[in-house]
Enzyme design. Structure first.
Site, PDB file in Angstrom:
ATOM      1  N   GLN A  98      25.298   4.162  -9.871  1.00 47.13           N
ATOM      2  CA  GLN A  98      24.063   4.530 -10.358  1.00 47.13           C
ATOM      3  C   GLN A  98      24.014   6.096 -10.792  1.00 47.13           C
ATOM      4  O   GLN A  98      24.391   6.822  -9.951  1.00 47.13           O
ATOM      5  CB  GLN A  98      22.524   3.960  -9.756  1.00 47.13           C
ATOM      6  CG  GLN A  98      21.645   4.637 -10.306  1.00 47.13           C
ATOM      7  CD  GLN A  98      20.848   5.721  -9.870  1.00 47.13           C
ATOM      8  OE1 GLN A  98      21.421   6.234  -9.121  1.00 47.13           O
ATOM      9  NE2 GLN A  98      20.106   6.422 -10.681  1.00 47.13           N
ATOM     10  N   ARG A 151      10.272  -9.518  -3.684  1.00 46.12           N
ATOM     11  CA  ARG A 151      10.302  -9.746  -2.559  1.00 46.12           C
ATOM     12  C   ARG A 151      10.613 -11.110  -1.770  1.00 46.12           C
ATOM     13  O   ARG A 151      10.935 -11.020  -0.483  1.00 46.12           O
ATOM     14  CB  ARG A 151       8.810  -9.590  -2.062  1.00 46.12           C
ATOM     15  CG  ARG A 151       8.258  -8.096  -2.314  1.00 46.12           C
ATOM     16  CD  ARG A 151       8.817  -7.092  -1.751  1.00 46.12           C
ATOM     17  NE  ARG A 151       8.048  -5.574  -2.084  1.00 46.12           N
ATOM     18  CZ  ARG A 151       8.619  -4.947  -3.218  1.00 46.12           C
ATOM     19  NH1 ARG A 151       9.740  -5.240  -3.736  1.00 46.12           N
ATOM     20  NH2 ARG A 151       8.021  -3.791  -3.374  1.00 46.12           N
ATOM     21  N   HIS A 160      10.808   0.920 -12.098  1.00 45.71           N
ATOM     22  CA  HIS A 160      11.321   1.816 -11.118  1.00 45.71           C
ATOM     23  C   HIS A 160      10.458   1.326  -9.872  1.00 45.71           C
ATOM     24  O   HIS A 160      10.048   2.175  -9.075  1.00 45.71           O
ATOM     25  CB  HIS A 160      11.197   3.425 -11.092  1.00 45.71           C
ATOM     26  CG  HIS A 160      12.303   4.023 -10.605  1.00 45.71           C
ATOM     27  ND1 HIS A 160      13.180   4.727 -11.464  1.00 45.71           N
ATOM     28  CD2 HIS A 160      12.308   4.482  -9.189  1.00 45.71           C
ATOM     29  CE1 HIS A 160      13.859   5.260 -10.679  1.00 45.71           C
ATOM     30  NE2 HIS A 160      13.342   5.193  -9.497  1.00 45.71           N
ATOM     31  N   GLY A 216       9.381  -5.400  -8.135  1.00 46.17           N
ATOM     32  CA  GLY A 216       8.177  -6.141  -7.146  1.00 46.17           C
ATOM     33  C   GLY A 216       8.964  -7.309  -6.531  1.00 46.17           C
ATOM     34  O   GLY A 216       8.076  -8.136  -5.993  1.00 46.17           O
ATOM     35  N   ARG A 272      13.540  -2.406  -2.084  1.00 42.88           N
ATOM     36  CA  ARG A 272      12.706  -2.085  -1.072  1.00 42.88           C
ATOM     37  C   ARG A 272      13.161  -3.153   0.225  1.00 42.88           C
ATOM     38  O   ARG A 272      13.022  -2.500   1.115  1.00 42.88           O
ATOM     39  CB  ARG A 272      11.226  -2.047  -1.352  1.00 42.88           C
ATOM     40  CG  ARG A 272      10.666  -0.789  -2.088  1.00 42.88           C
ATOM     41  CD  ARG A 272       9.247  -0.694  -2.142  1.00 42.88           C
ATOM     42  NE  ARG A 272       8.605   0.428  -2.929  1.00 42.88           N
ATOM     43  CZ  ARG A 272       8.357   0.771  -4.227  1.00 42.88           C
ATOM     44  NH1 ARG A 272       8.413  -0.426  -4.983  1.00 42.88           N
ATOM     45  NH2 ARG A 272       7.745   1.738  -4.733  1.00 42.88           N
ATOM     46  N   TYR A 286       8.012   7.358   1.118  1.00 48.59           N
ATOM     47  CA  TYR A 286       8.985   7.834   0.102  1.00 48.59           C
ATOM     48  C   TYR A 286       9.496   6.800  -0.355  1.00 48.59           C
ATOM     49  O   TYR A 286       9.572   6.537  -1.652  1.00 48.59           O
ATOM     50  CB  TYR A 286      10.205   8.950   0.653  1.00 48.59           C
ATOM     51  CG  TYR A 286      11.071   9.111  -0.398  1.00 48.59           C
ATOM     52  CD1 TYR A 286      10.858  10.384  -1.352  1.00 48.59           C
ATOM     53  CD2 TYR A 286      12.344   8.547  -0.610  1.00 48.59           C
ATOM     54  CE1 TYR A 286      11.515  10.610  -2.352  1.00 48.59           C
ATOM     55  CE2 TYR A 286      12.993   8.827  -1.672  1.00 48.59           C
ATOM     56  CZ  TYR A 286      12.671   9.895  -2.691  1.00 48.59           C
ATOM     57  OH  TYR A 286      13.627  10.102  -3.600  1.00 48.59           O
ATOM     58  N   SER A 299      23.351   4.795  -5.384  1.00 52.24           N
ATOM     59  CA  SER A 299      22.569   5.650  -6.082  1.00 52.24           C
ATOM     60  C   SER A 299      23.240   7.172  -6.163  1.00 52.24           C
ATOM     61  O   SER A 299      23.880   7.425  -4.920  1.00 52.24           O
ATOM     62  CB  SER A 299      21.051   5.954  -5.413  1.00 52.24           C
ATOM     63  OG  SER A 299      20.301   7.278  -5.987  1.00 52.24           O
ATOM     64  N   ARG A 311       7.186   3.237  -9.441  1.00 52.41           N
ATOM     65  CA  ARG A 311       7.204   4.664  -8.864  1.00 52.41           C
ATOM     66  C   ARG A 311       7.097   5.735 -10.006  1.00 52.41           C
ATOM     67  O   ARG A 311       7.029   6.813  -9.547  1.00 52.41           O
ATOM     68  CB  ARG A 311       8.513   4.903  -8.025  1.00 52.41           C
ATOM     69  CG  ARG A 311       8.588   4.042  -6.698  1.00 52.41           C
ATOM     70  CD  ARG A 311      10.042   4.179  -5.953  1.00 52.41           C
ATOM     71  NE  ARG A 311      10.673   5.460  -5.832  1.00 52.41           N
ATOM     72  CZ  ARG A 311      10.126   6.333  -4.866  1.00 52.41           C
ATOM     73  NH1 ARG A 311       9.171   5.810  -4.176  1.00 52.41           N
ATOM     74  NH2 ARG A 311      10.878   7.318  -4.633  1.00 52.41           N
ATOM     75  N   LYS A 315      19.020   1.253 -17.217  1.00 57.09           N
ATOM     76  CA  LYS A 315      18.079   0.818 -16.240  1.00 57.09           C
ATOM     77  C   LYS A 315      16.773   1.608 -16.481  1.00 57.09           C
ATOM     78  O   LYS A 315      16.763   2.753 -16.824  1.00 57.09           O
ATOM     79  CB  LYS A 315      18.377   1.281 -14.715  1.00 57.09           C
ATOM     80  CG  LYS A 315      17.439   0.664 -13.704  1.00 57.09           C
ATOM     81  CD  LYS A 315      18.168   0.898 -12.229  1.00 57.09           C
ATOM     82  CE  LYS A 315      17.056   0.489 -11.121  1.00 57.09           C
ATOM     83  NZ  LYS A 315      15.815   1.079 -10.715  1.00 57.09           N
TER      84      LYS A 315
END
Length: 389
Positions: free
Chosen positions: A150, A319, A284, A317, A339, A46, A128, A287, A260
């Site tokens: 958000q 990282r 996103h 993206g 992430r 997920y 979120s 996603r 966004k």
């Protein structure tokens, strides 16, 4: 004196003199694989999964990797200050934690743990609306720290109005409206596991605690949870909304509003014309639309279109600390990181999120200094070249 985030590396080395090493890797690109090993396929898929064949997520990384930083030397970088002004707020660094829903699937600390970690480092936390913890509890966990809310814009205007009122009352200062998710995308990793947390009542805490939402139920949530879930599914997003509908948000939110999911310069102009304060250049994290433009490739055109009318933020993206430098060089005022901190949460709870934040900011500090910059504002397009290989 401004904080030198790079000192985190010396803290690690000094701890090493007693035999202690970090619990998590300091190369944050290793966290995804480590999370894959430790957590179940549903939760990991997920978070890590993408739309379609994953081509957009891959394009995000390639767009950042293709751009190479050109270091400059013999510039005074002894005293550095990473603080920036964003949407009327002074932030200690050009970084915030991006909104990611249903964090309880990764770790019991969930949103409060991530929020406390952000607060401890002075980094804004963007909650979120699809969180697994009610927004009031997250606000309480953060104390007076900077927090943004958000919104997944629901079909029911009364629920939207209620969410905005609750967020304002709980001390959230900036509204971030995600526009690229009027429908859930085709996501094979989730589909192959038949895994959607919302259908199990996870990620619905703000809804199930909202008086306007509850008013639409025939029975309380605990008496008929399936009916509550289906009511949520029916109102989660609204593919019929258009630009004139933004007036509703401006009427019910008196702080900065950021849109966004902006990838086209014309949409940035439309956002400014609608009285918005900023945009997040984002796909996103790959996603939502397979085959979409990489966010970093879209960024320069949107910065040019926005001019001085909008604050331009960036995600998708990111990282590493050098990724953040590249986004700043392309014109972003600040960067939202998603992430990596979620993997940190999954691996080590609140402490894992703090580790990720400190690693990112240390690497950002060092990368700026080692390329000849004492502050983010001096970075620009001239500091990058494109790798033609």
């Amino acid at each position: 004196m401004a904080r030198h985030w790079a000192d985190f590396q010396y803290e690690i080395y000094l701890n090493g003199m007693t035999g202690a090493v970090p619990r998590l890797p300091t190369d944050l690109t290793r966290l995804e694989a480590l999370t894959e090993q430790r957590l179940g396929p549903g939760p990991v898929g997920y978070v890590a999964g993408s739309a379609g064949d994953g081509s957009t997520a891959l394009a995000n990384r390639r767009a950042l990797d293709r751009r190479r930083i050109v270091p400059r030397v013999l510039r005074d970088v002894h005293e550095r200050d990473l603080s920036v002004e964003v949407l009327g707020r002074r932030l200690p660094a050009p970084v915030a934690l991006a909104p990611v829903g249903v964090l309880s699937i990764m770790h019991p600390d969930a949103e409060p743990g991530a929020a406390r970690a952000a607060a401890a480092q002075g980094v804004p936390f963007v909650l979120s609306s699809a969180s697994s913890t009610p927004l009031e509890q997250v606000a309480e966990a953060m104390g007076d720290a900077e927090r943004w809310f958000q919104l997944y814009w629901p079909k029911d205007p009364e629920v939207a109005r209620s969410f905005l009122g609750r967020a304002k009352a709980a001390g959230f200062t900036v509204l971030v409206v995600t526009l690229d998710t009027p429908l859930l995308a085709w996501r094979p990793r989730d589909l192959d596991q038949a895994y959607l947390p919302f259908l199990h009542g996870v990620g619905t805490a703000n809804y199930f605690s909202d008086p306007a939402f509850l008013a639409g139920l025939a029975k309380p949530v605990h008496e008929d949870p399936n009916a509550a879930v289906m009511h949520f599914v029916g109102m989660f997003a609204d593919p019929a909304k258009t630009w004139p509908d933004l007036a509703f948000l401006r009427d019910h939110w008196d702080g900065p509003i950021v849109l966004k999911g902006i990838l086209h310069p014309a949409d940035a102009v439309a956002a400014a014309d609608a009285g918005m304060d900023g945009v997040v250049v984002s796909n996103h994290g790959g996603r939502q639309v397979a085959g979409a433009v990489a966010a970093a490739d879209a960024l320069p055109g949107i910065v040019a279109a926005a001019g001085e009318r909008l604050t331009v933020l960036f995600d998708s993206g990111v990282r590493t600390g050098d990724d953040i430098v590249k986004a700043l060089a392309l014109g972003a005022r600040a960067v939202l990181v998603g992430r990596p901190y979620v993997y940190g949460l999954g691996l080590d709870g609140q402490a894992g999120v703090e580790h990720v934040i400190r690693c990112l900011l240390a690497e950002l500090d060092l990368t700026l200094a080692l390329t000849g910059h004492a502050r983010p504002a001096t970075v620009g397009p001239a500091d990058l070249v494109e790798d033609s290989a």
